[in-house]
Every structure is written in C-alpha cells, then in structure tokens.
Motif scaffolding. Structure first.
Motif, PDB file in Angstrom:
ATOM      1  N   ARG A 184       0.990  -1.513   0.119  1.00  0.00           N
ATOM      2  CA  ARG A 184       0.115  -0.156  -0.115  1.00  0.00           C
ATOM      3  C   ARG A 184       1.245   1.779  -0.291  1.00  0.00           C
ATOM      4  O   ARG A 184       1.773   1.087   0.397  1.00  0.00           O
ATOM      5  CB  ARG A 184      -1.366  -0.136   1.279  1.00  0.00           C
ATOM      6  CG  ARG A 184      -2.011  -1.334   1.588  1.00  0.00           C
ATOM      7  CD  ARG A 184      -2.746  -0.817   2.116  1.00  0.00           C
ATOM      8  NE  ARG A 184      -4.029   0.580   2.025  1.00  0.00           N
ATOM      9  CZ  ARG A 184      -5.175   0.410   1.477  1.00  0.00           C
ATOM     10  NH1 ARG A 184      -5.669  -1.086   0.797  1.00  0.00           N
ATOM     11  NH2 ARG A 184      -4.895   1.718   0.764  1.00  0.00           N
ATOM     12  N   ASP A 193      -7.525   3.745  -1.486  1.00  0.00           N
ATOM     13  CA  ASP A 193      -6.048   3.645  -2.403  1.00  0.00           C
ATOM     14  C   ASP A 193      -6.734   2.282  -2.089  1.00  0.00           C
ATOM     15  O   ASP A 193      -6.224   1.660  -1.267  1.00  0.00           O
ATOM     16  CB  ASP A 193      -5.144   4.545  -1.991  1.00  0.00           C
ATOM     17  CG  ASP A 193      -5.498   5.748  -2.579  1.00  0.00           C
ATOM     18  OD1 ASP A 193      -6.125   6.360  -3.723  1.00  0.00           O
ATOM     19  OD2 ASP A 193      -4.363   6.658  -1.384  1.00  0.00           O
ATOM     20  N   GLN A 194      -6.621   1.760  -4.020  1.00  0.00           N
ATOM     21  CA  GLN A 194      -6.084   0.176  -3.869  1.00  0.00           C
ATOM     22  C   GLN A 194      -5.033  -0.171  -4.060  1.00  0.00           C
ATOM     23  O   GLN A 194      -3.940   0.849  -4.020  1.00  0.00           O
ATOM     24  CB  GLN A 194      -6.162   0.042  -5.443  1.00  0.00           C
ATOM     25  CG  GLN A 194      -7.828   0.399  -5.794  1.00  0.00           C
ATOM     26  CD  GLN A 194      -8.807  -0.328  -5.643  1.00  0.00           C
ATOM     27  OE1 GLN A 194      -8.638  -2.201  -5.413  1.00  0.00           O
ATOM     28  NE2 GLN A 194     -10.360  -0.048  -4.592  1.00  0.00           N
ATOM     29  N   PRO A 195      -4.775  -1.088  -3.097  1.00  0.00           N
ATOM     30  CA  PRO A 195      -2.935  -1.697  -3.287  1.00  0.00           C
ATOM     31  C   PRO A 195      -2.271  -1.391  -4.799  1.00  0.00           C
ATOM     32  O   PRO A 195      -3.169  -1.873  -5.744  1.00  0.00           O
ATOM     33  CB  PRO A 195      -3.369  -2.990  -2.721  1.00  0.00           C
ATOM     34  CG  PRO A 195      -4.522  -2.972  -2.471  1.00  0.00           C
ATOM     35  CD  PRO A 195      -5.225  -2.753  -3.116  1.00  0.00           C
ATOM     36  N   TYR A 236      -1.187   9.244  -6.586  1.00  0.00           N
ATOM     37  CA  TYR A 236      -2.137   8.696  -5.495  1.00  0.00           C
ATOM     38  C   TYR A 236      -2.415  10.361  -4.991  1.00  0.00           C
ATOM     39  O   TYR A 236      -3.095  10.423  -4.166  1.00  0.00           O
ATOM     40  CB  TYR A 236      -1.841   7.709  -4.412  1.00  0.00           C
ATOM     41  CG  TYR A 236      -1.073   6.898  -4.773  1.00  0.00           C
ATOM     42  CD1 TYR A 236      -2.206   5.784  -4.103  1.00  0.00           C
ATOM     43  CD2 TYR A 236      -0.059   6.249  -5.594  1.00  0.00           C
ATOM     44  CE1 TYR A 236      -1.797   4.489  -4.799  1.00  0.00           C
ATOM     45  CE2 TYR A 236       0.520   4.986  -5.688  1.00  0.00           C
ATOM     46  CZ  TYR A 236      -0.128   4.135  -5.334  1.00  0.00           C
ATOM     47  OH  TYR A 236       0.136   3.108  -5.785  1.00  0.00           O
TER      48      TYR A 236
END
Length: 479
Positions: free
Chosen positions: A120, A146-148, A170
């Motif tokens: 992450r 937030d996506q891994p 991000y």
C-alpha cells in the motif's frame, strides 16, 4: 501583559535570546509553508547585527515566534544565502537570511525500497521516511480507499523525487517542514483537534471564500499562533466574508459557502515585523468533503474559447484542441479561457504553436516548458517541439497537476503557476523580484520588461497585467 516574542537559534545554540516588549531587536520575516512545494521557505531579516555575526551559508536555524503566553518554533531549516543590505534611505544594516526547511545532512535522502505485490502507498511512504530518516506525519485513514499496488513498488534513489511521483499517482500533497515530513490529502477529513479562529481569538480582517480543485476554500488571517500546524484543523467563526467567485461555476454562492465550520489547514504564510503592527499568520484552509464534481464545471456559454480564431494558423484542426482544453480545465476546476489566455501569451503572437521557443532560453511550447521542467515531466523540450498542440496538452495538464500546489482561484493564479508558482494566492502588491537586492535578481533581469514604471522591482500585479491583456484581447478572436 501579553506581548509579541521571538528568538533565533543558530547551529543548535541560542543566537538571539528571547525578545519581547518594546526594547527588542528588530526582525522581519516571511515564511511560506505550502504542501506540494516539497520544502518550506523563509526570508528573515535581522537589523544592525555585528558584521562578524557568524551566520554562514549552511547554518542550521530555528526561528521561534508568537506571544509571551504562546511561543514555539515556526521554522527550522538551513540558511542557503546570507546577504548584507542597507535599508533604503536609512543607515540601518540588514542581515538577510534566505532559508529552506530541512538540514543538509538529511536534505535529500536516498532509499532502496522493494515491496511486493499488494503493498500500500502508506507503507511505501513510511518506509521512505524511515530510510531518509525523518519523522512522518500522516493519517493512514486518508489512504483507505486507495487500491494496493498490484505489481508492488521498487524505488532506488532520491527520496524527494520518489515522493513527488507517488504524490502525483496517488493524489496527495507532501512537505518537509519543521524537521518532519507532512503527508496529506487536503480534501479529506482529519482527526486533529480544531483550533478556534474568531474575533475573540485573534482573527484579523474578513475571511475570503473560494472554490478550488480540492474543494471549498477559506483564506483568513490571524495573530501569529505557532499552535496552528500545516496538518491541523481550524474551527472558523465569522459573521462576514468576501467571496472569490473566480472558480465558482455556479450562478450563486453555494449554501455551504459560509465562513463557519472546520477547515483543514492547507498552507500557512507567517509574516512579522517586531517594530510594526505586522505579526500574523495567513491560513489557507479546505473544507473536507467539498471537492467539486468536475462534471458540473461548465464550458463558456457561447461554446467558444478566447483566441480560438488564431489557432487556424497551425497545421492541425482546432476542434480536438478546443475539446481537450475544456476537458483539462474541468479536471483542474478552472475556466478554460484562463488556460487559453496563458498559452496565447506564452506562445507569442497567440499562435498556440507547440514549437514556439524563446531565443534566450530552452523555453519551448504552449506554456514555455524549460528543459529541467520537461525532464521532471518525463520528456524533453526537443520531444515536446515535435508534438502536435493536442499531444502537448497532455504535458500542460501534467504540469498544472504537479506544479500548482495551491488552489488556482483566478486568471492571475493560472498564469503564475507557469511563471512563478510561489506567488499563487498572493495580492497584486506582493513583490516577486527585486533588481538591486534579494536572491532573485536574475529572475528580475530576465523579466525586467514587466517592471511597470522602472520601479526596481516586479510585483504580482505587474506580471499578471500581461495575461489580463491577453484575456481581454482574446475575446475579439474567440471561436
């Protein structure tokens, strides 16, 4: 009795002891703390010090300021330039210290990070901070959506550059300030205890409300309070407010646009003069949860953009260019005509040529990308010059997303994001460059044509006047 107070440490030792009351040394300071700039900056002027006062380039400095009942550090960093100047029309000698946050030993850390699939972004940030090494101030909850990282993350090299890339990917802001690394998403809720700002706690003047790409914003001044932190929250109460509608794409001010409630602190500007009334902090805040839906941003009512008729001189169709400018403006939550005015002025003769080049520098293209800037965006000025105008707009978009760390609230801000981002958000009286003093004489010389009346300095208003003229003239060439 409550009075203003300050002190300065140099290289870990008291240099000017605590000053308060009416018989203190004179100090002037301007400090800009803005996430997205990577570091904070300070311009500190000390009056009538001994010529052998012992402050040298590279010295570590701590400035504490506030009032006798609330004083703490407002800047820690490194002296990058020491200047001795004479006050115009006065026998007083000024020792001027140009400083930036961070200390030389950890100014630009290097890291070797390799995290596997599923890592992450907050893990990566904390690992970079550990290797720097520098404490990190970050709320992991802001990154929960937030996506891994599907392929993991590998970093080998400069940490600030890696942080800039992560911030772009991000959508967060970061800053090295006060010996810490601050990481935040300004438009998301924070858990900090709010500090009250109102007429009884030192608010100065009337707050200004506006709407930028990150949400509903507030600009308010208060008596200098070191407890207000860059990752903090203020609880504002004011009966009155002014409204900057430069970015409000609505016919009336929204109901929630009131000078009451909690705002995330986004940027701070400290200004002080121990021998005048100035002793304040200017606060830019953003109300979490108000980030605009870019789909609601409208195009000009008549469907035309200024200077559009001049685009016909290029060897490519206008409509795809126009559509892309409008799309970029929606993403930035700005008026597309602001971008047109900036590009028209920067390309000279309003031709919007991707090949336009300044004969005195490497500046190339729609917003005159410099070579160093182009490299930071992953390209070169040579490659940019070979693109079509539509293709180059991708880099205009990328530049504004990376470089404009503060909300762009008007045409002047849109232009200064290209010319001198440090001046975004300041009043037109703000002095950017001086001819005979200060660290920006080279910038003054390169832009001396902007000095209206040969004053010896260039203000934000001087610079903005040229793009205002471009905007006005462009209306006659709309399409």
């Amino acid at each position: 009795m409550r009075s203003r107070a300050w002190s300065v440490d140099i290289n870990g030792e008291p240099y000017i002891s605590l000053q308060s009351g009416s018989t203190q040394f004179r100090i002037q300071f301007n400090i800009d703390v803005s996430p997205g700039s990577s570091v904070s900056y300070a311009d500190i002027r000390l009056y009538n010090l001994n010529k052998v006062s012992g402050i040298a380039n590279g010295a570590r400095i701590i400035l504490r300021a506030g009032y006798t009942d609330n004083i703490d550090a407002i800047f820690t960093g490194t002296v990058t330039n020491v200047l001795r100047e004479r006050e115009p029309g006065s026998p007083e000698i000024i020792t001027r210290l140009i400083c930036k946050s961070g200390f030389a030993v950890v100014d630009r850390g290097s890291a070797q990070t390799c995290l596997g699939p599923g890592a992450r972004v907050e893990e990566v940030i904390r690992d970079l901070a550990r290797q720097w090494p520098i404490p990190v101030d970050m709320d992991d909850k802001q990154f929960a959506d937030d996506q891994p990282m599907i392929r993991g993350c590998t970093i080998d090299g400069d940490i600030p550059k890696a942080m800039d890339n992560l911030a772009y990917d991000y959508d967060f802001k970061w800053l090295q300030h006060m010996g810490r690394m601050y990481v935040t998403k300004p438009e998301m809720k924070r858990n900090s205890t709010a500090i009250k700002i109102n007429q009884f706690t030192g608010m100065i003047g009337i707050p200004e409300i506006g709407l930028g790409p990150s949400g509903l914003g507030i600009s308010v001044s208060a008596q200098l309070n070191p407890s207000i932190m860059i990752n903090g929250v203020i609880d504002l109460t004011s009966e009155f407010a002014t409204y900057n509608t430069g970015n409000l794409y609505v016919s009336e001010v929204q109901p929630e646009a009131k000078p009451v409630g909690e705002y995330n602190v986004f940027a701070l500007r400290y200004e002080g003069d121990s021998h005048s009334d100035t002793w304040k902090v200017d606060i830019d805040g953003i109300r979490w949860g108000t980030k605009p839906d870019t789909r609601s941003v409208s195009t000009p009512e008549n469907g035309k953009l200024i200077w559009g008729a001049s685009f016909k001189e290029n060897n490519e169709p206008y409509e795809p260019f126009k559509a892309k400018v409008i799309a970029i403006a929606k993403g930035l939550a700005v008026d597309p005509n602001w971008l047109m005015a900036v590009m028209a002025y920067e390309t000279g003769k309003h031709k919007f040529s991707p090949e336009a080049q300044n004969p005195k520098s490497s500046a190339t293209g729609l917003i005159q990308f410099l070579e160093d800037t182009a490299k930071k965006l992953g390209t070169t000025t040579k490659q940019l010059s070979r693109m079509t105008a539509v293709q180059q707009l991708d880099y205009v978009k990328k530049y504004y997303e990376k470089a404009a760390s503060k909300p762009i609230r008007n045409l002047g801000d849109a232009y200064l994001a290209v010319l001198w981002p440090a001046a975004i958000g300041f009043p037109d009286t703000y002095v950017m460059w001086e001819r005979d003093s200060g660290p920006y004489r080279r910038e003054y010389k390169a832009n001396s044509h902007l000095d209206k009346g040969n004053k010896g300095f260039i203000t934000r208003g001087d610079a903005v006047s040229v793009v205002n003229e471009s905007y006005s003239a462009g209306g006659k060439r709309s399409r």
